[in-house]
Design a protein around this motif. Structure first.
Motif, PDB file in Angstrom:
ATOM      1  N   ALA A 126       0.841  -1.197   0.000  1.00  0.00           N
ATOM      2  CA  ALA A 126       0.000   0.000   0.000  1.00  0.00           C
ATOM      3  C   ALA A 126       0.873   1.243   0.000  1.00  0.00           C
ATOM      4  N   ALA A 127       0.495   2.196  -0.815  1.00  0.00           N
ATOM      5  CA  ALA A 127       1.192   3.478  -0.865  1.00  0.00           C
ATOM      6  C   ALA A 127       0.295   4.605  -0.355  1.00  0.00           C
ATOM      7  N   TRP A 128      -1.010   4.358  -0.323  1.00  0.00           N
ATOM      8  CA  TRP A 128      -1.972   5.396   0.040  1.00  0.00           C
ATOM      9  C   TRP A 128      -2.941   4.920   1.103  1.00  0.00           C
ATOM     10  N   ALA A 129      -3.355   5.844   1.953  1.00  0.00           N
ATOM     11  CA  ALA A 129      -4.388   5.596   2.959  1.00  0.00           C
ATOM     12  C   ALA A 129      -5.608   6.430   2.573  1.00  0.00           C
ATOM     13  N   LEU A 130      -6.725   5.769   2.354  1.00  0.00           N
ATOM     14  CA  LEU A 130      -7.973   6.457   2.050  1.00  0.00           C
ATOM     15  C   LEU A 130      -8.775   6.509   3.345  1.00  0.00           C
ATOM     16  N   LEU A 131      -8.917   7.696   3.884  1.00  0.00           N
ATOM     17  CA  LEU A 131      -9.602   7.882   5.163  1.00  0.00           C
ATOM     18  C   LEU A 131     -11.066   8.204   4.883  1.00  0.00           C
ATOM     19  N   TRP A 132     -11.949   7.486   5.548  1.00  0.00           N
ATOM     20  CA  TRP A 132     -13.365   7.631   5.244  1.00  0.00           C
ATOM     21  C   TRP A 132     -14.218   7.385   6.478  1.00  0.00           C
ATOM     22  N   LYS A 159     -12.141   5.727   9.284  1.00  0.00           N
ATOM     23  CA  LYS A 159     -11.755   4.357   8.983  1.00  0.00           C
ATOM     24  C   LYS A 159     -10.743   4.452   7.851  1.00  0.00           C
ATOM     25  N   THR A 160      -9.955   3.405   7.648  1.00  0.00           N
ATOM     26  CA  THR A 160      -8.890   3.472   6.645  1.00  0.00           C
ATOM     27  C   THR A 160      -8.928   2.271   5.720  1.00  0.00           C
ATOM     28  N   TRP A 161      -8.877   2.551   4.436  1.00  0.00           N
ATOM     29  CA  TRP A 161      -8.595   1.542   3.429  1.00  0.00           C
ATOM     30  C   TRP A 161      -7.223   1.883   2.879  1.00  0.00           C
ATOM     31  N   LEU A 162      -6.401   0.892   2.664  1.00  0.00           N
ATOM     32  CA  LEU A 162      -5.084   1.097   2.085  1.00  0.00           C
ATOM     33  C   LEU A 162      -5.140   0.765   0.602  1.00  0.00           C
ATOM     34  N   ALA A 163      -4.362   1.492  -0.200  1.00  0.00           N
ATOM     35  CA  ALA A 163      -4.397   1.277  -1.650  1.00  0.00           C
ATOM     36  C   ALA A 163      -2.994   1.308  -2.246  1.00  0.00           C
ATOM     37  N   CYS A 164      -2.766   0.391  -3.182  1.00  0.00           N
ATOM     38  CA  CYS A 164      -1.555   0.446  -3.999  1.00  0.00           C
ATOM     39  C   CYS A 164      -1.809   1.504  -5.071  1.00  0.00           C
ATOM     40  N   PRO A 165      -0.776   1.932  -5.793  1.00  0.00           N
ATOM     41  CA  PRO A 165      -0.999   2.940  -6.834  1.00  0.00           C
ATOM     42  C   PRO A 165      -2.047   2.510  -7.868  1.00  0.00           C
ATOM     43  N   GLU A 166      -2.094   1.237  -8.205  1.00  0.00           N
ATOM     44  CA  GLU A 166      -3.052   0.755  -9.210  1.00  0.00           C
ATOM     45  C   GLU A 166      -4.502   0.878  -8.753  1.00  0.00           C
ATOM     46  N   HIS A 167      -4.771   0.693  -7.456  1.00  0.00           N
ATOM     47  CA  HIS A 167      -6.149   0.689  -6.955  1.00  0.00           C
ATOM     48  C   HIS A 167      -6.559   1.974  -6.238  1.00  0.00           C
ATOM     49  N   ARG A 168      -5.671   2.950  -6.173  1.00  0.00           N
ATOM     50  CA  ARG A 168      -6.008   4.196  -5.476  1.00  0.00           C
ATOM     51  C   ARG A 168      -7.272   4.834  -6.055  1.00  0.00           C
ATOM     52  N   ALA A 169      -7.339   4.951  -7.363  1.00  0.00           N
ATOM     53  CA  ALA A 169      -8.477   5.620  -7.997  1.00  0.00           C
ATOM     54  C   ALA A 169      -9.776   4.831  -7.834  1.00  0.00           C
ATOM     55  N   THR A 170      -9.745   3.522  -8.058  1.00  0.00           N
ATOM     56  CA  THR A 170     -10.993   2.749  -7.994  1.00  0.00           C
ATOM     57  C   THR A 170     -11.546   2.686  -6.570  1.00  0.00           C
ATOM     58  N   LEU A 171     -10.685   2.488  -5.586  1.00  0.00           N
ATOM     59  CA  LEU A 171     -11.161   2.486  -4.200  1.00  0.00           C
ATOM     60  C   LEU A 171     -11.654   3.869  -3.797  1.00  0.00           C
ATOM     61  N   GLY A 172     -10.917   4.906  -4.207  1.00  0.00           N
ATOM     62  CA  GLY A 172     -11.336   6.275  -3.903  1.00  0.00           C
ATOM     63  C   GLY A 172     -12.652   6.635  -4.568  1.00  0.00           C
ATOM     64  N   ASP A 173     -12.825   6.233  -5.831  1.00  0.00           N
ATOM     65  CA  ASP A 173     -14.080   6.509  -6.545  1.00  0.00           C
ATOM     66  C   ASP A 173     -15.257   5.821  -5.869  1.00  0.00           C
ATOM     67  N   PHE A 174     -15.043   4.581  -5.410  1.00  0.00           N
ATOM     68  CA  PHE A 174     -16.100   3.834  -4.716  1.00  0.00           C
ATOM     69  C   PHE A 174     -16.561   4.592  -3.473  1.00  0.00           C
TER      70      PHE A 174
END
Length: 74
Positions: A20-26, A38-53
């Motif tokens: 994981a390179a990014w923490a998506l805080l939600w 709450k935190t979801w972790l994302a690799c560079p490839e999934h940062r956008a799709t998890l963030g968009d969700f």
């Protein structure tokens, strides 16, 4: 595909084992106090799709570099 070490945070996307390179805080405002994150972790490839969700549902609050990721050094 890279192989994360046991200490490396791993992406939260289903089936992904990349570091994981990014923490998506939600939070879900219907369920959580406004200050709770709450935190979801994302690799560079999934940062956008998890963030968009999360963003489509109004849950995404912040995207930050994940602790221990090489993103913090760049």
């Amino acid at each position: 595909m890279t192989s994360p070490t046991d200490e490396s945070p791993v992406c939260s996307a289903r089936g992904c084992r990349e570091p994981a390179a990014w923490a998506l805080l939600w939070n879900n405002p219907r369920l959580h106090d406004a200050a709770r994150r709450k935190t979801w972790l994302a690799c560079p490839e999934h940062r956008a799709t998890l963030g968009d969700f999360l963003d489509a549902r109004g849950f995404l609050r912040e995207v930050a570099a994940a602790p221990g990721s090489p993103t913090l050094d760049t």
